[in-house]
Design a protein around this motif. Sequence first.
Motif, PDB file in Angstrom:
ATOM      1  N   TYR A  48      -1.566  -3.531   7.546  1.00 18.58           N
ATOM      2  CA  TYR A  48      -2.909  -2.963   7.598  1.00 18.58           C
ATOM      3  C   TYR A  48      -3.047  -1.798   8.581  1.00 18.58           C
ATOM      4  CZ  TYR A  48      -4.382  -6.895   4.747  1.00 18.58           C
ATOM      5  OH  TYR A  48      -4.527  -7.808   3.724  1.00 18.58           O
ATOM      6  N   GLU A  49      -1.937  -1.321   9.106  1.00 17.52           N
ATOM      7  CA  GLU A  49      -1.995  -0.131   9.948  1.00 17.52           C
ATOM      8  C   GLU A  49      -2.151   1.094   9.050  1.00 17.52           C
ATOM      9  OE1 GLU A  49       1.457  -0.009  12.389  1.00 17.52           O
ATOM     10  OE2 GLU A  49       0.981  -1.883  13.448  1.00 17.52           O
ATOM     11  N   LEU A  50      -3.259   1.807   9.209  1.00 18.64           N
ATOM     12  CA  LEU A  50      -3.557   2.943   8.341  1.00 18.64           C
ATOM     13  C   LEU A  50      -2.686   4.150   8.675  1.00 18.64           C
ATOM     14  CD1 LEU A  50      -7.453   2.748   8.346  1.00 18.64           C
ATOM     15  CD2 LEU A  50      -5.896   1.888   6.600  1.00 18.64           C
ATOM     16  N   ILE A  51      -2.380   4.945   7.655  1.00 16.04           N
ATOM     17  CA  ILE A  51      -1.559   6.137   7.878  1.00 16.04           C
ATOM     18  C   ILE A  51      -2.402   7.273   8.470  1.00 16.04           C
ATOM     19  CG2 ILE A  51       0.094   5.565   6.083  1.00 16.04           C
ATOM     20  CD1 ILE A  51      -1.316   7.455   4.225  1.00 16.04           C
ATOM     21  N   ALA A  52      -3.724   7.095   8.474  1.00 17.59           N
ATOM     22  CA  ALA A  52      -4.632   8.067   9.108  1.00 17.59           C
ATOM     23  C   ALA A  52      -5.933   7.348   9.434  1.00 17.59           C
ATOM     24  CB  ALA A  52      -4.900   9.248   8.185  1.00 17.59           C
ATOM     25  N   GLU A  53      -6.597   7.773  10.490  1.00 19.71           N
ATOM     26  CA  GLU A  53      -7.887   7.190  10.830  1.00 19.71           C
ATOM     27  C   GLU A  53      -8.902   7.557   9.744  1.00 19.71           C
ATOM     28  OE1 GLU A  53      -8.751   5.124  13.324  1.00 19.71           O
ATOM     29  OE2 GLU A  53      -6.604   5.076  13.795  1.00 19.71           O
ATOM     30  N   PRO A  54      -9.714   6.613   9.293  1.00 22.45           N
ATOM     31  CA  PRO A  54     -10.698   6.907   8.246  1.00 22.45           C
ATOM     32  C   PRO A  54     -11.622   8.075   8.592  1.00 22.45           C
ATOM     33  CG  PRO A  54     -10.520   4.545   8.562  1.00 22.45           C
ATOM     34  CD  PRO A  54      -9.709   5.183   9.645  1.00 22.45           C
ATOM     35  N   SER A  55     -11.935   8.236   9.858  1.00 21.13           N
ATOM     36  CA  SER A  55     -12.849   9.312  10.250  1.00 21.13           C
ATOM     37  C   SER A  55     -12.290  10.690   9.920  1.00 21.13           C
ATOM     38  CB  SER A  55     -13.159   9.226  11.747  1.00 21.13           C
ATOM     39  OG  SER A  55     -11.968   9.279  12.507  1.00 21.13           O
ATOM     40  N   VAL A  56     -10.966  10.827   9.837  1.00 23.62           N
ATOM     41  CA  VAL A  56     -10.355  12.116   9.510  1.00 23.62           C
ATOM     42  C   VAL A  56     -10.806  12.582   8.127  1.00 23.62           C
ATOM     43  CG1 VAL A  56      -8.176  13.314   9.071  1.00 23.62           C
ATOM     44  CG2 VAL A  56      -8.351  11.700  10.978  1.00 23.62           C
ATOM     45  N   TYR A  57     -10.923  11.650   7.187  1.00 24.74           N
ATOM     46  CA  TYR A  57     -11.284  11.968   5.810  1.00 24.74           C
ATOM     47  C   TYR A  57     -12.756  11.696   5.492  1.00 24.74           C
ATOM     48  CZ  TYR A  57      -6.315  12.386   4.699  1.00 24.74           C
ATOM     49  OH  TYR A  57      -4.998  12.790   4.658  1.00 24.74           O
ATOM     50  N   LEU A  58     -13.332  10.704   6.146  1.00 28.23           N
ATOM     51  CA  LEU A  58     -14.622  10.189   5.685  1.00 28.23           C
ATOM     52  C   LEU A  58     -15.801  10.468   6.596  1.00 28.23           C
ATOM     53  CD1 LEU A  58     -13.394   6.697   4.415  1.00 28.23           C
ATOM     54  CD2 LEU A  58     -13.415   8.876   3.190  1.00 28.23           C
ATOM     55  N   GLU A  97      -8.992   5.544  -2.585  1.00 27.49           N
ATOM     56  CA  GLU A  97      -8.186   4.666  -3.445  1.00 27.49           C
ATOM     57  C   GLU A  97      -7.117   3.946  -2.626  1.00 27.49           C
ATOM     58  OE1 GLU A  97      -8.732   3.795  -6.483  1.00 27.49           O
ATOM     59  OE2 GLU A  97     -10.411   5.168  -6.794  1.00 27.49           O
ATOM     60  N   TYR A  98      -6.530   4.671  -1.695  1.00 29.02           N
ATOM     61  CA  TYR A  98      -5.542   4.066  -0.794  1.00 29.02           C
ATOM     62  C   TYR A  98      -6.165   2.943   0.028  1.00 29.02           C
ATOM     63  CZ  TYR A  98      -3.394   3.762   3.863  1.00 29.02           C
ATOM     64  OH  TYR A  98      -2.901   3.307   5.057  1.00 29.02           O
ATOM     65  N   MET A  99      -7.300   3.228   0.663  1.00 25.16           N
ATOM     66  CA  MET A  99      -7.957   2.214   1.491  1.00 25.16           C
ATOM     67  C   MET A  99      -8.416   1.015   0.663  1.00 25.16           C
ATOM     68  SD  MET A  99     -10.337   4.001   4.402  1.00 25.16           S
ATOM     69  CE  MET A  99     -10.822   2.405   5.043  1.00 25.16           C
ATOM     70  N   GLY A 100      -9.010   1.315  -0.488  1.00 23.57           N
ATOM     71  CA  GLY A 100      -9.517   0.240  -1.338  1.00 23.57           C
ATOM     72  C   GLY A 100      -8.424  -0.706  -1.792  1.00 23.57           C
ATOM     73  N   HIS A 101      -7.291  -0.148  -2.182  1.00 23.13           N
ATOM     74  CA  HIS A 101      -6.183  -1.006  -2.628  1.00 23.13           C
ATOM     75  C   HIS A 101      -5.494  -1.702  -1.457  1.00 23.13           C
ATOM     76  CE1 HIS A 101      -6.700   1.185  -6.442  1.00 23.13           C
ATOM     77  NE2 HIS A 101      -6.143   0.131  -6.974  1.00 23.13           N
ATOM     78  N   LEU A 102      -5.511  -1.059  -0.291  1.00 24.54           N
ATOM     79  CA  LEU A 102      -4.911  -1.700   0.884  1.00 24.54           C
ATOM     80  C   LEU A 102      -5.687  -2.961   1.266  1.00 24.54           C
ATOM     81  CD1 LEU A 102      -2.752  -1.369   3.209  1.00 24.54           C
ATOM     82  CD2 LEU A 102      -4.616  -0.355   4.534  1.00 24.54           C
ATOM     83  N   PHE A 103      -7.003  -2.815   1.430  1.00 24.17           N
ATOM     84  CA  PHE A 103      -7.809  -3.950   1.866  1.00 24.17           C
ATOM     85  C   PHE A 103      -8.085  -4.953   0.748  1.00 24.17           C
ATOM     86  CE2 PHE A 103      -9.058  -0.865   5.245  1.00 24.17           C
ATOM     87  CZ  PHE A 103      -8.590  -1.613   6.326  1.00 24.17           C
ATOM     88  N   GLY A 104      -7.898  -4.526  -0.494  1.00 24.93           N
ATOM     89  CA  GLY A 104      -8.124  -5.438  -1.611  1.00 24.93           C
ATOM     90  C   GLY A 104      -6.849  -6.023  -2.195  1.00 24.93           C
ATOM     91  N   TYR A 105      -5.697  -5.642  -1.602  1.00 21.99           N
ATOM     92  CA  TYR A 105      -4.424  -6.044  -2.212  1.00 21.99           C
ATOM     93  C   TYR A 105      -4.227  -7.557  -2.206  1.00 21.99           C
ATOM     94  CZ  TYR A 105       0.311  -5.470  -3.901  1.00 21.99           C
ATOM     95  OH  TYR A 105       1.432  -5.512  -4.691  1.00 21.99           O
ATOM     96  N   HIS A 106      -4.625  -8.213  -1.100  1.00 18.81           N
ATOM     97  CA  HIS A 106      -4.382  -9.654  -1.007  1.00 18.81           C
ATOM     98  C   HIS A 106      -5.113 -10.402  -2.117  1.00 18.81           C
ATOM     99  CE1 HIS A 106      -8.271  -9.246   0.983  1.00 18.81           C
ATOM    100  NE2 HIS A 106      -8.461 -10.544   0.821  1.00 18.81           N
ATOM    101  N   SER A 107      -6.333  -9.972  -2.445  1.00 18.62           N
ATOM    102  CA  SER A 107      -7.092 -10.638  -3.504  1.00 18.62           C
ATOM    103  C   SER A 107      -6.439 -10.428  -4.859  1.00 18.62           C
ATOM    104  CB  SER A 107      -8.531 -10.124  -3.538  1.00 18.62           C
ATOM    105  OG  SER A 107      -9.197 -10.425  -2.340  1.00 18.62           O
ATOM    106  N   MET A 108      -6.017  -9.188  -5.130  1.00 20.06           N
ATOM    107  CA  MET A 108      -5.363  -8.887  -6.397  1.00 20.06           C
ATOM    108  C   MET A 108      -4.054  -9.661  -6.531  1.00 20.06           C
ATOM    109  SD  MET A 108      -4.024  -5.203  -7.840  1.00 20.06           S
ATOM    110  CE  MET A 108      -2.858  -5.040  -6.482  1.00 20.06           C
ATOM    111  N   PHE A 159      -0.907 -14.485  -0.403  1.00 20.99           N
ATOM    112  CA  PHE A 159      -0.343 -13.212   0.026  1.00 20.99           C
ATOM    113  C   PHE A 159      -0.119 -13.247   1.534  1.00 20.99           C
ATOM    114  CE2 PHE A 159      -1.095  -8.877   1.739  1.00 20.99           C
ATOM    115  CZ  PHE A 159      -0.012  -8.244   1.156  1.00 20.99           C
ATOM    116  N   ALA A 160       1.121 -13.082   1.954  1.00 16.31           N
ATOM    117  CA  ALA A 160       1.458 -13.027   3.377  1.00 16.31           C
ATOM    118  C   ALA A 160       1.704 -11.563   3.739  1.00 16.31           C
ATOM    119  CB  ALA A 160       2.690 -13.876   3.660  1.00 16.31           C
ATOM    120  N   ALA A 161       0.762 -10.964   4.437  1.00 19.16           N
ATOM    121  CA  ALA A 161       0.869  -9.542   4.763  1.00 19.16           C
ATOM    122  C   ALA A 161       2.032  -9.291   5.713  1.00 19.16           C
ATOM    123  CB  ALA A 161      -0.424  -9.056   5.393  1.00 19.16           C
ATOM    124  N   PRO A 162       2.948  -8.386   5.375  1.00 19.76           N
ATOM    125  CA  PRO A 162       4.048  -8.034   6.281  1.00 19.76           C
ATOM    126  C   PRO A 162       3.503  -7.421   7.566  1.00 19.76           C
ATOM    127  CG  PRO A 162       4.423  -7.174   4.062  1.00 19.76           C
ATOM    128  CD  PRO A 162       3.001  -7.642   4.111  1.00 19.76           C
TER     129      PRO A 162
END
Length: 472
Positions: free
Chosen positions: A216-226, A189-200, A209-212
Amino acid sequence: MKKVYLFFLFIVFIITACTGREKECVISGKVDKADYSGVKVTLIGQGDNSKESIPVEIKEDGSFKISFKIAEPQFSSFNMIFGEGGKMWQSTYRLYIKPGKDYFLKFKANPGSKVKAEVDNKDLSNRALIMYNEVLNAKVREIWTNTPEPQYAKEEVISFMKAAEDCINENAGLDEEVKEYIKVWGFNEYMGHLFGYHSMYELMKKKRFAAPEGFYELIAEPSVYLDNEKALLAEKTVRNIVEYIKYKSGNNSKGAKVLDVLENRINLLKDEFSNPHIIDNVLCSLFSGFKFAYKTSGDFEEDLKGYSSLVHNLQDPKKRDEFIKEFSALRYSMKGSKAPDVVFKDRDGNDVRITDFKGKVVYIDLWASWCGPCCREVPYLQKLEKEYEGRNIVFLSISLDSDKKAWLKKMDELKMHGNQLYIADSGYDKMLNISGIPHFVIYNAEGKLYMSKAPRPSSMEIRGVLNSITEL
């Protein structure tokens, strides 16, 4: 009365090898809503399990009951659909089911789109899953209703993951499988909303949307969870990994050849992930996306050769063959290619081919009975056909309906005449790489593709196009 449909979609993901003896499970419950008039419950198996549909008798008091046998624990989805026609709304809950256990669920439907679910307090696993589900629904409603400005957006999307952690902490004693599932769910949910936030943001705020910096720096590498097979239990895992790979490899990759971009993404995927099932599932998504968006570089055969080479990264030989076969068929979407010798059916079941009309210009309308815009084009198509009567052109309407009876009924309703065909199992729409309907195609009198995306009958351009080609 409004109808309430309950769909038990038991997406059967077996946690371990199915070696134990099957035991019966019972799920019963009640919908606390006075004006329901019907409930449908469906049990669906996936993977190595046979698909099964089980009807459930619903009592007048709103109670329901379903029983089935499983050998290992599994996650499932419980979907509730209220209303009918254009006034339908849905709520979905995830459940964790163990062999030999009984479960009781209670649902209270409020006006609008809110549903309150309850389980036995001793059922920690499902209490935690329902708790996060309801927190998630509330957060999604809030972020769409009151979309934060860019400087506050990252904190908001991180909160989806923190809410999952809070849910785990509030339910001490959870099964490890459920803990891991909620962690993956929250990270997705975190990743999905992060990468989809600009569209929303741009949709809701009607501004760019001007990304600060560092957004897009993730708080954890996706491989840790996925990077594990169990992450495939969560429906957004593959989609989020694909978005991450696209972002990290450069989403636009301006100036690069499309096959080079695909190869770069494959290499990045294999560098960051090691689980073969995760890699194969993401590769399938990447290959499907490439095919869907494909536009020839000028040499289709060379592209096919390069694509086929990359597809061999897949471990499953059957999937490799399917992707190569589907991409090979795209040669029929290239301008100047011969019409494929595929078979359609007319309303009487007779075989009809595009090649039957060689010597004439062929204008094809791809449509379906359920497609409103398609049906609105029919009067314009009939008028066009009448105008060009006696000219060297033939008009074909090819239905993409999966329900043949719906096709026949709609044809009669719209009083459709002329060459009315059913796509059957020809695969013609895939060969033309068609992504939406209505869609129109033109072949010249030599039977070669003239336009793979021709103007609609209602357009201002269509007569000019038809006049130019019929006069050639």
